[in-house]
Design an enzyme around this catalytic site. Structure first.
Site, PDB file in Angstrom:
ATOM      1  N   LYS A  51      30.976  42.120  42.304  1.00  0.00           N
ATOM      2  CA  LYS A  51      29.869  41.652  41.578  1.00  0.00           C
ATOM      3  C   LYS A  51      28.744  41.573  42.511  1.00  0.00           C
ATOM      4  O   LYS A  51      27.371  41.615  42.044  1.00  0.00           O
ATOM      5  CB  LYS A  51      30.260  40.301  40.846  1.00  0.00           C
ATOM      6  CG  LYS A  51      31.156  40.656  39.615  1.00  0.00           C
ATOM      7  CD  LYS A  51      31.295  39.219  38.932  1.00  0.00           C
ATOM      8  CE  LYS A  51      32.347  39.433  37.824  1.00  0.00           C
ATOM      9  NZ  LYS A  51      33.858  39.578  38.305  1.00  0.00           N
ATOM     10  N   PRO A  96      36.185  39.746  46.172  1.00  0.00           N
ATOM     11  CA  PRO A  96      36.231  40.684  47.069  1.00  0.00           C
ATOM     12  C   PRO A  96      34.737  41.391  47.413  1.00  0.00           C
ATOM     13  O   PRO A  96      34.523  42.271  47.910  1.00  0.00           O
ATOM     14  CB  PRO A  96      37.423  41.393  47.036  1.00  0.00           C
ATOM     15  CG  PRO A  96      37.346  41.475  45.520  1.00  0.00           C
ATOM     16  CD  PRO A  96      36.905  40.085  45.048  1.00  0.00           C
ATOM     17  N   GLY A  97      33.759  41.044  46.454  1.00  0.00           N
ATOM     18  CA  GLY A  97      32.460  41.719  46.524  1.00  0.00           C
ATOM     19  C   GLY A  97      31.888  42.625  45.342  1.00  0.00           C
ATOM     20  O   GLY A  97      30.772  43.203  45.684  1.00  0.00           O
ATOM     21  N   ASP A 147      32.907  26.414  51.682  1.00  0.00           N
ATOM     22  CA  ASP A 147      33.502  25.943  50.385  1.00  0.00           C
ATOM     23  C   ASP A 147      32.123  26.060  49.320  1.00  0.00           C
ATOM     24  O   ASP A 147      31.047  25.353  49.714  1.00  0.00           O
ATOM     25  CB  ASP A 147      33.816  24.478  50.382  1.00  0.00           C
ATOM     26  CG  ASP A 147      34.529  24.098  49.280  1.00  0.00           C
ATOM     27  OD1 ASP A 147      34.083  24.351  48.181  1.00  0.00           O
ATOM     28  OD2 ASP A 147      35.716  23.309  49.169  1.00  0.00           O
ATOM     29  N   ASP A 204      31.400  32.912  39.543  1.00  0.00           N
ATOM     30  CA  ASP A 204      32.585  33.772  39.309  1.00  0.00           C
ATOM     31  C   ASP A 204      34.038  32.738  39.786  1.00  0.00           C
ATOM     32  O   ASP A 204      34.470  33.322  40.701  1.00  0.00           O
ATOM     33  CB  ASP A 204      32.629  35.201  39.621  1.00  0.00           C
ATOM     34  CG  ASP A 204      33.871  36.187  39.299  1.00  0.00           C
ATOM     35  OD1 ASP A 204      34.468  35.432  38.513  1.00  0.00           O
ATOM     36  OD2 ASP A 204      34.002  37.205  39.708  1.00  0.00           O
ATOM     37  N   GLU A 226      31.505  33.135  50.308  1.00  0.00           N
ATOM     38  CA  GLU A 226      32.867  33.245  49.911  1.00  0.00           C
ATOM     39  C   GLU A 226      33.590  32.253  50.826  1.00  0.00           C
ATOM     40  O   GLU A 226      33.223  31.934  52.140  1.00  0.00           O
ATOM     41  CB  GLU A 226      33.232  34.663  50.372  1.00  0.00           C
ATOM     42  CG  GLU A 226      34.847  34.869  50.239  1.00  0.00           C
ATOM     43  CD  GLU A 226      35.424  34.425  49.170  1.00  0.00           C
ATOM     44  OE1 GLU A 226      36.585  33.846  49.351  1.00  0.00           O
ATOM     45  OE2 GLU A 226      35.037  34.713  47.973  1.00  0.00           O
ATOM     46  N   CYS A 283      31.082  32.492  44.442  1.00  0.00           N
ATOM     47  CA  CYS A 283      32.356  32.661  44.891  1.00  0.00           C
ATOM     48  C   CYS A 283      32.410  34.293  44.884  1.00  0.00           C
ATOM     49  O   CYS A 283      32.938  34.879  44.044  1.00  0.00           O
ATOM     50  CB  CYS A 283      33.510  32.269  43.852  1.00  0.00           C
ATOM     51  SG  CYS A 283      33.156  30.561  43.777  1.00  0.00           S
ATOM     52  N   CYS A 302      37.681  35.664  34.846  1.00  0.00           N
ATOM     53  CA  CYS A 302      38.400  36.591  34.218  1.00  0.00           C
ATOM     54  C   CYS A 302      39.781  36.187  33.787  1.00  0.00           C
ATOM     55  O   CYS A 302      40.934  36.375  34.013  1.00  0.00           O
ATOM     56  CB  CYS A 302      39.074  37.588  35.612  1.00  0.00           C
ATOM     57  SG  CYS A 302      39.571  38.982  34.954  1.00  0.00           S
TER      58      CYS A 302
END
Length: 453
Positions: free
Chosen positions: A265, A262-263, A315, A334, A284, A259, A387
């Site tokens: 990691k 936005p990039g 997915d 993530d 993604e 996942c 998170c």
């Protein structure tokens, strides 16, 4: 004197976050640039927008009391205007007359709304903030009172307490709530192979590659512009590095960021992969977020043509079947979550979710973990990361790992090697980072491998 555009920018950001689910950290810098604000005015707009969003629950209670009506009976533009007015009156060093007059002027094109806003803000200005808040909390339960005083939804406060209590640290709740409301310094990461973390002489963070950014807009740093350094919380860095450095990398390993948007990691993992001779695939779900991933890894592609990550869209639950079954040596999951671990950086996040959102997220997280287990090579490693410290999104999900043929690795030891001396609570094999304890977002990290490893 504050440029009227500064209040306009703050109000419009607050409005767009409420009305359109915009993200303040993405929208505000753009609006500041478009308005051409000076450094001082940009600072005012930033403090006003983020502060208003952070304390929105408190402001709404004050506004509803002064207006004599529920906030859902106030139109969105007027409500956003009242919110920034309330914030100036209660938590900024702005003279009352300026806070009222200059804020009401934002509604000058709607005479009726302006008159209403003027009356409400004047009522708020007539009584000291502490006195008004004490009146509002007098009849509340202890949890409701603490939630209103600290600007947290009550359900979030209780979820945070439960997680701390699991560590035997419930007495740290006050420090955590305070840390959520303390705007953090911007943290940077020096991408391996592209930058030296010590080159800029900046203070360190909990991550071996992390540094605290100098004051001002980090986008002005040439190292940010060329992509060799990135803005990234140290907790996110540790989550990626726990996976990439848990054990030595064998040449030709295949890695997956399940996942990736936005990039942040993905960029760090991609740099690590290039340095170690591995290959990263970044997946993604959403095309516009996949575009952000491609932008995030552009510097790696430039530095190592043909060796950068492949970015794909789809997915994540499709992995682990066909050619992706047992295909990857390391997988970062993530997982989409409530985001309750990043409240200090994303002040509006606490108001976006409701308790009813958690079960659906936990189901999705479990399904993504199942896909990761199917896609993992025997003896490979999964990093399950959120998170969020909410137990339903962390321990409850990884507790299902055994049924998937996965067993926990000692993530605490891995993180201690990455960050010697780091304070870690009692969370079994997992790591739960905290802003008040570690100076990071409240990241949860659990490394898993196949049974029999």
């Amino acid at each position: 004197m504050i440029n009227p555009s500064a209040r306009q920018v703050a109000r419009d950001v607050v409005l767009d976050v409420d009305r359109d689910d915009a993200y303040a950290n993405l929208l505000l810098p753009q609006r500041i640039r478009e308005a051409g604000l000076s450094t001082a005015d940009a600072g005012f707009a930033t403090e006003l927008a983020y502060g208003t969003l952070r304390w929105q629950g408190q402001h709404d209670a004050l506004i509803a009391d002064a207006a004599g009506r529920p906030i859902d009976q106030i139109d969105p533009e007027t409500l956003a205007t009242l919110r920034i007015g309330s914030h100036q009156l209660s938590r900024m060093r702005v003279p009352s007359h300026a806070a009222v007059h200059e804020t009401v002027a934002l509604l000058q094109h709607h005479r009726g709304r302006a008159g209403f806003a003027n009356a409400v803000l004047r009522r708020l200005s007539e009584v000291q903030f502490d006195e008004r808040l004490a009146t509002l909390t007098a009849e509340l339960s202890d949890d409701e009172r603490l939630a209103l005083e600290t600007g947290h939804p009550t359900w979030v406060l209780r979820a945070l307490r439960r997680t701390l209590d699991r560590e035997g640290a419930a007495d740290e709740l006050g420090a955590l709530l305070a840390a959520d409301n303390d705007p953090p310094a911007v943290q940077l990461v020096a991408l391996p192979g592209l930058a030296d973390p010590d080159a800029l002489g900046l203070p360190g963070t909990a991550s071996p590659l992390g540094r605290v950014a100098p004051a001002g807009d980090p986008a002005r740093l040439p190292q940010i512009a060329d992509g060799s350094w990135r803005v990234q919380d140290a907790g996110s860095q540790l989550a990626a590095l726990a996976l990439t450095r848990a054990r030595p990398v064998a040449e030709g390993e295949r890695w997956l960021d399940l996942c990736a948007g936005p990039g942040g990691k993905a960029a760090l993992m991609a740099a690590e992969a290039v340095a170690a001779g591995a290959q990263l695939e970044a997946n993604e779900l959403l095309p516009h977020r996949a575009k952000l991933v491609r932008q995030a890894v552009r510097a790696i592609e430039t530095a190592a043509p043909g060796r950068g990550p492949g970015v794909v869209t789809g997915d994540g639950r499709r992995y682990g079947t066909g050619e992706t079954a047992q295909a990857f040596d390391r997988i970062l999951l993530d997982a989409p979550c409530t985001g309750l671990g990043a409240l200090r950086r994303r002040p509006e996040a606490r108001w976006r979710k409701q308790p009813g959102d958690v079960p659906a997220l936990a189901t999705l997280q479990t399904e993504l973990l199942e896909a990761s287990a199917r896609a993992l090579k025997p003896g490979g490693i999964i990093a399950y990361v959120t998170c969020s410290p909410h137990l339903a999104e962390t321990r409850a999900v990884v507790d299902r790992a055994a049924a998937l043929g996965l067993v926990p690795l000692d993530t605490r030891e891995v993180v201690r090697e990455l960050s010697p001396g780091i304070a870690l609570g009692e969370t079994g094999d997992a790591v739960q980072l905290w802003p008040h304890r570690n100076g990071t977002d409240a990241m949860f990290i659990q490394l898993l491998t196949t049974a029999g490893r």
